[in-house]
Design a protein around this motif. Structure first.
Motif, PDB file in Angstrom:
ATOM      1  N   MET A   1       1.196 -79.886  12.966  1.00 35.85           N
ATOM      2  CA  MET A   1       1.082 -79.948  14.441  1.00 35.85           C
ATOM      3  C   MET A   1       0.018 -79.004  14.952  1.00 35.85           C
ATOM      4  N   LYS A   2      -0.669 -79.448  15.937  1.00 32.93           N
ATOM      5  CA  LYS A   2      -1.739 -78.603  16.474  1.00 32.93           C
ATOM      6  C   LYS A   2      -1.417 -78.201  17.912  1.00 32.93           C
ATOM      7  N   PHE A   3      -2.055 -77.083  18.322  1.00 37.58           N
ATOM      8  CA  PHE A   3      -1.939 -76.694  19.739  1.00 37.58           C
ATOM      9  C   PHE A   3      -2.736 -77.652  20.573  1.00 37.58           C
ATOM     10  N   THR A   4      -2.119 -78.221  21.568  1.00 36.46           N
ATOM     11  CA  THR A   4      -2.867 -79.098  22.463  1.00 36.46           C
ATOM     12  C   THR A   4      -3.230 -78.316  23.715  1.00 36.46           C
ATOM     13  N   ARG A   5      -4.044 -78.922  24.556  1.00 27.49           N
ATOM     14  CA  ARG A   5      -4.393 -78.272  25.821  1.00 27.49           C
ATOM     15  C   ARG A   5      -3.134 -78.116  26.669  1.00 27.49           C
ATOM     16  N   ARG A   6      -2.303 -79.128  26.532  1.00 25.82           N
ATOM     17  CA  ARG A   6      -1.031 -79.122  27.260  1.00 25.82           C
ATOM     18  C   ARG A   6      -0.184 -77.916  26.858  1.00 25.82           C
ATOM     19  N   ASP A   7      -0.167 -77.681  25.527  1.00 21.58           N
ATOM     20  CA  ASP A   7       0.593 -76.529  25.034  1.00 21.58           C
ATOM     21  C   ASP A   7       0.040 -75.233  25.609  1.00 21.58           C
ATOM     22  N   ALA A   8      -1.275 -75.129  25.613  1.00 21.64           N
ATOM     23  CA  ALA A   8      -1.898 -73.895  26.105  1.00 21.64           C
ATOM     24  C   ALA A   8      -1.539 -73.671  27.564  1.00 21.64           C
ATOM     25  N   LEU A   9      -1.614 -74.743  28.347  1.00 22.19           N
ATOM     26  CA  LEU A   9      -1.305 -74.630  29.779  1.00 22.19           C
ATOM     27  C   LEU A   9       0.140 -74.201  29.987  1.00 22.19           C
ATOM     28  N   LYS A  10       1.021 -74.862  29.275  1.00 18.87           N
ATOM     29  CA  LYS A  10       2.442 -74.571  29.453  1.00 18.87           C
ATOM     30  C   LYS A  10       2.826 -73.233  28.836  1.00 18.87           C
ATOM     31  N   GLY A  11       2.125 -72.866  27.798  1.00 18.25           N
ATOM     32  CA  GLY A  11       2.464 -71.591  27.135  1.00 18.25           C
ATOM     33  C   GLY A  11       1.932 -70.401  27.877  1.00 18.25           C
ATOM     34  N   LEU A  12       0.747 -70.539  28.456  1.00 20.87           N
ATOM     35  CA  LEU A  12       0.103 -69.368  29.074  1.00 20.87           C
ATOM     36  C   LEU A  12       0.168 -69.401  30.596  1.00 20.87           C
ATOM     37  N   GLY A  13       0.776 -70.460  31.143  1.00 26.22           N
ATOM     38  CA  GLY A  13       0.816 -70.634  32.606  1.00 26.22           C
ATOM     39  C   GLY A  13       1.440 -69.463  33.348  1.00 26.22           C
ATOM     40  N   GLY A  14       2.351 -68.754  32.690  1.00 25.26           N
ATOM     41  CA  GLY A  14       3.027 -67.638  33.362  1.00 25.26           C
ATOM     42  C   GLY A  14       2.111 -66.448  33.593  1.00 25.26           C
ATOM     43  N   ILE A  15       1.056 -66.356  32.769  1.00 27.85           N
ATOM     44  CA  ILE A  15       0.210 -65.147  32.852  1.00 27.85           C
ATOM     45  C   ILE A  15      -0.492 -65.015  34.205  1.00 27.85           C
ATOM     46  N   PRO A  16      -1.194 -66.078  34.666  1.00 28.24           N
ATOM     47  CA  PRO A  16      -1.811 -65.940  36.001  1.00 28.24           C
ATOM     48  C   PRO A  16      -0.780 -65.694  37.100  1.00 28.24           C
ATOM     49  N   LEU A  17       0.388 -66.309  36.938  1.00 30.56           N
ATOM     50  CA  LEU A  17       1.429 -66.085  37.940  1.00 30.56           C
ATOM     51  C   LEU A  17       1.810 -64.608  37.976  1.00 30.56           C
ATOM     52  N   MET A  18       2.010 -64.038  36.778  1.00 25.68           N
ATOM     53  CA  MET A  18       2.383 -62.637  36.704  1.00 25.68           C
ATOM     54  C   MET A  18       1.285 -61.763  37.322  1.00 25.68           C
ATOM     55  N   GLY A  19       0.049 -62.122  36.975  1.00 29.96           N
ATOM     56  CA  GLY A  19      -1.080 -61.348  37.517  1.00 29.96           C
ATOM     57  C   GLY A  19      -1.085 -61.398  39.033  1.00 29.96           C
ATOM     58  N   ALA A  20      -0.845 -62.581  39.581  1.00 25.94           N
ATOM     59  CA  ALA A  20      -0.884 -62.739  41.038  1.00 25.94           C
ATOM     60  C   ALA A  20       0.193 -61.889  41.701  1.00 25.94           C
ATOM     61  N   VAL A  21       1.407 -61.962  41.159  1.00 24.15           N
ATOM     62  CA  VAL A  21       2.508 -61.205  41.760  1.00 24.15           C
ATOM     63  C   VAL A  21       2.237 -59.704  41.640  1.00 24.15           C
TER      64      VAL A  21
END
Lengths: 528, 192
Positions: A1-21
């Motif tokens: 199995m490979k990392f897809t773009r979808r995986d990256a988005l869903k896996g790292l999506g919390g980081i910008p949110l955390m940064g914003a807060v």
């Protein structure tokens, strides 16, 4: 199995949110801090620290107690001496209610280098009560029949006077003339004439006089001085201060002791200069209700409020006073009023101005009292630039039309409804009252200052200062100048009530302006 | 996938194939999930909101040197009053303040990033339980400085329950760093 773009988005999506807060929180905190420090910097108020008092070295100071009633006992506790009865009562009270820390506070109080050498009380029960607790093998206490005997005994260096008002001046003058240091309860005197005489005695005496306005030791009042000095609230045109009491004790209906009788009380001594009347327990225990021994609201409670403000503003004796009132809530045979409104005029006084020179000058001090309602009206100093609420805590609100804060109000940096400064020296002490308000402050994001946090009895500080001055020299906070101003101003209020006339002060002469055909002292002491 | 998650906690069986067609999972006698995907997404959003709230509270306190929990603790009410008061002592208050800030930020970060979320939910629930117990909405206590009206149940108690739910329905595999870790594991397993 490979990392897809979808995986990256869903896996790292919390980081910008955390940064914003994180960014939003930090930015908001820093901005608020900046705004607040800008205001505080501009105000530049210095919270007062407790003044250091030189210690009392050498042999213990020998103290004589004159009057061992309610206040006399309190003063002894401030000196470090509590009766066995009181300790037991407080021990039980603490057991019942852990919040009652009176005994623990008393025991934690610093020890003063004093010896209670004498007691003078004309009620045998009270004198014996003092002896029972304070006359111990290693610390002898002697009972004196009269204050004159005590003052001349050579066995006391200082006296504490907590008698009815009509005895304050005769005792104080006698002690000062014999160079015995005096701590006298307020009001300093009972009549105008003896105020003049006491002033002279104090100025000619080597002894140190302290009048019992212990709130002069309160840190918030010292901080308030700085607030006024810095022009924080601008020109003060009106002061409102109040007494609000609605209970028997507050209306001076003290308990009558069962042991009281002509055999146990030296009745003639009690009467002193008062009109001769037969033995009367009601008069003996509830003396504050008659002009012959007490001073009514004007001498009893206005004197406190006056001195509180005089301590902050140093405004001195008013040019004139007008008073009205009556006996409206306790028609029980008393002759002092229980509702009183006093207006003191200071046409020349100013706390400084933020407006064109000469526009602002003069102030009225209003004292409003009732013994028939307990709604707590605060003491308020009303200035052109702001309002200061004065108590154990201080709060300053900017005024919507302030000249000094006009820019900050226009920019939204200040809001007339939000305090710009709060001072709460007891904020770190977790007692019911302080904490409810400190949460309020914290919730509102306002300022609070704590100084060491510890709660100290101001009467203790006041007596310690007096005792230190007797040994080490120095100036007491409430000496003859302050006591004189308090006594004269109170008497002016009482006189105006009695006469229904404006009473004026002659600054040049240092005397009341005479009114033709009126004997001030006679009028002041008159039963109606 | 969500079926897997449920099966861990509810130890139930998914039954009929017809239900699957409608994306419906049924737990006999317990609860029915009408839309698996919708539930997952809702849970992710709920987790993010709670994390958002905790992190913001933590950061505000972190950057405000004047902030202290003293007022909140000192005015505590209810059966545990004395415990909270004891935290206000000089030796304890610094630890209490620091602990609260760190815990808030920890919860915020785990729930937002989607990693160790069960630990985050657990710490969050513990914090909220403490907040509630310090100022419980009991009708016989006077409420101090509270907006709204509460009878036993207040917002702290509700958010506490949300943390309990997040603990039981973790979603970091769907949205969060955990997804990458899991993927990596899968990749490793496959290569092996």
């Amino acid at each position: 199995m490979k990392f897809t773009r979808r995986d990256a988005l869903k896996g790292l999506g919390g980081i910008p949110l955390m940064g914003a807060v994180w960014w939003a929180g930090a930015a908001s905190s820093v901005a608020k801090k900046k705004e607040r420090s800008a205001i505080l910097e501009q105000l530049n108020i210095q919270p007062s620290l407790p003044t250091a008092v030189p210690g009392i070295g050498g042999d213990p100071i020998r103290i004589g107690i004159i009057g061992f009633g309610i206040r006399g006992e309190q003063l002894c506790r401030a000196l470090g001496f509590a009766t066995n009865e009181w300790k037991e009562e407080m021990r039980l009270a603490a057991k019942e209610n852990p919040d009652n820390t009176a005994l623990a506070d008393f025991e934690a109080q610093d020890k003063l280098n004093v010896h209670l050498a004498g007691i003078c009380d004309i009620f045998d029960y009270r004198a014996n009560k003092a002896l029972n607790s304070f006359n111990t093998p290693d610390s002898k206490m002697e009972r004196f029949r009269t204050y004159k005997e005590m003052i001349r005994s050579g066995k006391v260096d200082a006296v504490v006077i907590a008698t009815p008002d009509h005895w304050h001046a005769p005792m104080t003058i006698d002690a000062l003339e014999n160079d015995i240091h005096v701590y006298v309860e307020k009001p300093m005197t009972h009549t105008v004439e003896e105020t003049y005489r006491l002033q002279e005695a104090a100025l000619n005496s080597k002894a140190v006089l302290q009048v019992g306005h212990q709130h002069r030791q309160t840190l918030s009042f010292q901080t308030a001085k700085d607030i006024i000095l810095k022009g924080t609230i601008g020109h003060v045109s009106l002061i409102q201060t109040n007494t609000n009491r609605n209970d028997d004790n507050g209306a001076w209906m003290y308990e009558i002791h069962p042991d009281a009788s002509p055999q146990t009380i030296d009745w003639d001594m009690f009467l002193g200069s008062a009109p001769k009347i037969p033995f009367n327990k009601n008069h003996f225990f509830r003396w504050r209700k008659w002009w012959a021994y007490g001073s009514g609201l004007s001498g009893d409670l206005l004197s406190h409020d006056f001195d509180r403000l005089n301590c902050v503003l140093n405004m001195g004796i008013p040019d004139s006073v007008m008073t009205s009132g009556g006996i409206y809530t306790h028609r029980d045979g008393r002759n002092v009023p229980d509702v009183l409104q006093v207006n003191m005029e200071y046409p020349e006084f100013s706390t400084g101005s933020s407006q064109p020179k000469g526009k602002e000058k003069g102030m009225t001090f209003v004292y409003s009292a009732t013994l028939g309602n307990g709604f707590s009206r605060p003491t308020i100093l009303m200035g052109h630039d702001g309002t200061l609420e004065l108590g154990n805590q201080l709060t300053i609100w900017p005024d919507g039309q302030s000249t000094r804060y006009a820019d900050m109000i226009e920019n939204g940096k200040m809001n007339p409804r939000v305090p710009i400064y709060q001072y709460n020296p007891g904020a770190s002490v977790p007692d019911g009252v302080a904490s409810a308000t400190s949460q309020y402050f914290a919730d509102k994001g306002l300022m609070w200052t704590y100084i060491n946090g510890a709660r100290v009895d101001s009467t203790f500080l006041h007596m310690r200062e007096w005792l230190s001055c007797t040994r080490n020299g120095g100036k007491v906070s409430c000496g003859i100048k302050e006591g004189f101003e308090e006594a004269i101003s109170s008497h002016m209020a009482g006189l105006s009530y009695k006469l229904g006339q404006r009473i004026e002060w002659d600054k040049e002469q240092g005397r009341l302006k005479p009114i033709e055909g009126i004997d001030f002292d006679k009028a002041l002491l008159a039963s109606l | 996938m969500i079926y897997g998650v449920f099966s861990i906690f509810l130890k139930s069986r998914c039954t009929s194939g017809t239900n699957r067609l409608y994306n419906q999972i049924e737990f006999p006698g317990m609860l029915t999930i009408r839309n698996e995907r919708l539930l997952t997404n809702s849970m992710v959003i709920l987790r993010l909101f709670i994390g958002w709230h905790f992190l913001y509270e933590g950061i505000i306190k972190l950057y405000n040197p004047d902030w202290t929990s003293l007022g909140y603790l000192a005015s505590a009410q209810g059966p545990f009053r004395s415990f909270f008061i004891s935290l206000t002592s000089d030796s304890m208050i610094g630890i209490a303040d620091w602990g609260n800030k760190m815990a808030l930020i920890f919860v915020g970060m785990t729930l937002l990033l989607g990693v160790f979320e069960k630990w985050g939910a657990l710490v969050g629930a513990l914090l909220l339980a403490l907040y509630y117990l310090a100022h419980p909405s009991f009708p016989w206590l006077t409420e101090v400085n509270v907006e709204g009206n509460y009878w036993f149940v207040n917002k702290n108690l509700i958010e506490f329950m949300v943390c309990v739910v997040i603990y039981q329905l973790p979603t970091s595999h769907n949205f969060g760093l955990q997804r990458l870790f899991d993927k990596k594991k899968e990749v490793l397993t496959q290569t092996n």
